[in-house]
Scaffold this active site. Structure first.
Site, PDB file in Angstrom:
ATOM      1  N   LYS A  67     -52.008  25.119  18.082  1.00 25.55           N
ATOM      2  CA  LYS A  67     -53.395  25.785  17.998  1.00 25.55           C
ATOM      3  C   LYS A  67     -54.179  24.758  17.843  1.00 25.55           C
ATOM      4  O   LYS A  67     -55.383  24.747  18.122  1.00 25.55           O
ATOM      5  CB  LYS A  67     -53.216  26.912  16.987  1.00 25.55           C
ATOM      6  N   TYR A 191     -50.537  31.992  25.670  1.00 31.04           N
ATOM      7  CA  TYR A 191     -50.557  31.607  24.148  1.00 31.04           C
ATOM      8  C   TYR A 191     -48.962  31.421  24.032  1.00 31.04           C
ATOM      9  O   TYR A 191     -48.624  30.229  23.292  1.00 31.04           O
ATOM     10  CB  TYR A 191     -51.215  32.587  23.359  1.00 31.04           C
ATOM     11  N   VAL A 261     -43.673  27.780  12.932  1.00 33.61           N
ATOM     12  CA  VAL A 261     -42.532  28.539  12.685  1.00 33.61           C
ATOM     13  C   VAL A 261     -41.247  27.866  13.294  1.00 33.61           C
ATOM     14  O   VAL A 261     -40.091  28.423  12.878  1.00 33.61           O
ATOM     15  CB  VAL A 261     -42.650  30.197  13.014  1.00 33.61           C
TER      16      VAL A 261
END
Length: 307
Positions: A67, A191, A261
């Site tokens: 991101k 994404y 994550v």
């Protein structure tokens, strides 16, 4: 100060008991299968020195760390107009929460939660395709890492797409407010693929050096972003880089950073270095348990802290 290799080794050795505490990201099947005992770290200085520990050269899925790269490209594309689409405030909510998005009429709180990253991806996707969008992000990261072997893990990308129900919901909700302008399936595909980029600790720290050096790659001399923009990206990482545990990370580590994550965390030491740690087991906020402990130990030993 002791040699950085000695500091890194001692700091990481001191937290080895924290490895495998927590859980891997089991809602993404491809990540659930990662060996929970993996643990690596790397420091890359603005002078180009590299220090490694443990599994520092083993690739892992960077997940939400991507991101930051997407945000950098979107700011280079739109400038401050981007802030009409996404905010700059800490969320205080889970990274995939829809509740806050509803209250705030489809404007995500910041670009480092899922909704914000989907809006940023939408910006990059305009007048393009998901494949071209992902290629642009990947090429940008390869340039920053000075390594064209950085790639997308196709298995992780497909695993994310297969379980992207919440991200699809977030994108559809934002589209109802005209804050997603491209096709939702294309946005989510792009994404999921840029989150599935695979890098090792050394590559990732190298790729963040421009943020430690006022926007300039200190090795190549290329100005990636302006000094002001680099400071703003670092500020957003400091406030929002670790989901709803960003305040705790700032308290413990005291550096701008971003977690994913996949178990990776990158931290930026302005004018000095970038640090990456990787340990796949996560705490309840989705941040690497052992990785956070390692960064805290490193910053205590080096006294690297911007606060």
């Amino acid at each position: 100060m002791k040699h950085l290799q000695q500091i890194l080794s001692q700091a990481c050795d001191s937290v080895r008991k924290e490895i495998a505490i927590g859980k891997t990201a089991n809602y993404i099947p491809a990540l659930a299968r990662i060996n929970p005992n993996k643990f690596g770290a790397a420091i890359v200085t603005v002078e180009g020195e590299i220090f490694r520990y443990g599994d520092a050269t083993e690739p892992f899925s960077i997940q939400s760390i991507s991101k930051v790269f997407a945000l950098t490209l979107a700011l280079n594309k739109l400038g401050d107009q981007l802030w009409l689409r996404v905010g700059r405030e800490p969320s205080g909510s889970a990274f995939n929460s829809i509740v806050q998005l509803e209250k705030e009429l489809g404007i995500p709180r910041n670009p480092l939660i899922n909704a914000g990253a989907l809006a940023v991806t939408d910006v990059l996707l305009e007048k393009s395709s998901s494949d071209n969008c992902v290629s642009e992000i990947l090429s940008f990261i390869q340039t920053l890492a000075n390594d064209d072997t950085v790639k997308i893990d196709a298995e992780v990308a497909q695993s994310e797409l297969n379980t992207a129900h919440r991200n699809i919901s977030l994108a559809e909700f934002m589209k109802s407010f005209n804050n997603i302008r491209c096709d939702v399936s294309e946005v989510v595909k792009a994404y999921c693929h840029h989150c599935a980029i695979s890098m090792n600790c050394e590559q990732l720290a190298r790729s963040f050096l421009f943020l430690a050096n006022e926007g300039k790659d200190p090795v190549t001399g290329k100005q990636v972003v302006s000094p002001q923009r680099a400071r703003r990206i670092n500020s957003i990482m400091m406030l929002c880089g670790h989901y709803d545990a960003s305040g705790d990370f700032a308290f413990r580590v005291g550096l701008p950073g971003k977690s994913g994550v996949g178990g990776g965390i990158v931290a930026v030491v302005p004018n000095v270095a970038a640090i990456t740690v990787w340990s796949p087991c996560l705490n309840s906020n989705g941040n690497s348990h052992a990785g956070t402990a390692a960064l805290e130990a490193i910053t205590q030993a080096t006294r690297w802290n911007i606060l």
